[in-house]
Write an enzyme that holds these catalytic residues in place. Structure first.
Site, PDB file in Angstrom:
ATOM      1  N   CYS A 194      -8.591  -7.912  13.540  1.00 12.82           N
ATOM      2  CA  CYS A 194      -9.322  -6.567  13.507  1.00 12.82           C
ATOM      3  C   CYS A 194     -10.559  -6.163  12.811  1.00 12.82           C
ATOM      4  CB  CYS A 194      -8.470  -6.044  12.273  1.00 12.82           C
ATOM      5  SG  CYS A 194      -9.899  -4.065  12.094  1.00 12.82           S
ATOM      6  N   GLU A 209      -9.797   2.022  10.724  1.00 14.02           N
ATOM      7  CA  GLU A 209      -9.901   1.857   9.322  1.00 14.02           C
ATOM      8  C   GLU A 209      -9.410   3.219   9.605  1.00 14.02           C
ATOM      9  OE1 GLU A 209     -11.987  -1.676  10.350  1.00 14.02           O
ATOM     10  OE2 GLU A 209     -11.728   0.402  11.707  1.00 14.02           O
ATOM     11  N   ASP A 245       5.718   5.600  -2.659  1.00 13.27           N
ATOM     12  CA  ASP A 245       5.749   5.367  -4.187  1.00 13.27           C
ATOM     13  C   ASP A 245       6.082   5.970  -5.666  1.00 13.27           C
ATOM     14  OD1 ASP A 245       6.704   2.564  -5.692  1.00 13.27           O
ATOM     15  OD2 ASP A 245       4.215   3.415  -5.894  1.00 13.27           O
TER      16      ASP A 245
END
Length: 170
Positions: free
Chosen positions: A84, A122, A136
């Protein structure tokens, strides 16, 4: 599942004539305004949702931290995804919305650039990392959360023009 598009599939651009992985050459492409929008969902327990929506999570404001993490990740996509291109001038916006109907979060990322290659990766990376960050931050309360439906919903610019996912996909 059959591909509904009757046209032949285009060649894979990240493989050379010998089938080896390679970077796509974009130097000869025109600089155009490019935009991509991606979306994803985190589903969680009612208790985890109450913590994130009420701003009572001990690790901090889940929505704000996830937003910043998504922006940071979108800017570093070229370092994370092999083959990328690094796009330092890309603009990344991330919207994180608590949704009691899930319960959970909906994340939408928009990436923009005037450049020679698209910004789909992106936008997708920004959504992915924003959702992982929310997971998380909430995992102490709910380890059974799911991250779902990360997908490109819109892109414009470049040789292939504009594309939008079908109705009901956002």
């Amino acid at each position: 599942m059959k591909d509904p598009d009757p046209r032949p599939a285009p060649a894979l651009t990240h493989l050379d004539t010998d089938g080896e992985a390679t970077m796509v050459e974009v130097g000869d492409k025109d600089v155009t305004s490019r935009r991509a929008v991606a979306h994803g969902v985190l589903r969680c327990s009612r208790r985890a949702y109450e913590l994130l929506a009420g701003g009572a999570n001990p690790k901090g404001d889940v929505e704000q931290v996830a937003r910043v993490a998504g922006i940071m990740a979108g800017k570093r996509t070229g370092e994370l995804i092999p083959l990328c291109h690094v796009l330092p001038a890309a603009s990344i916006g991330v919207d994180v919305e608590a949704d009691p109907a899930l319960p959970g979060l909906r994340v939408t990322a928009t990436a923009r650039i005037a450049g020679r290659t698209g910004v789909e990766m992106e936008a997708l990376t920004a959504v992915s990392v924003a959702l992982l960050t929310a997971y998380d931050m909430l995992k102490a309360v709910d380890r059974g959360m799911t991250i779902e439906s990360i997908r490109l919903v819109e892109k414009s610019g470049g040789r292939s023009g504009s594309w939008r996912a079908g109705r009901g996909s956002v």
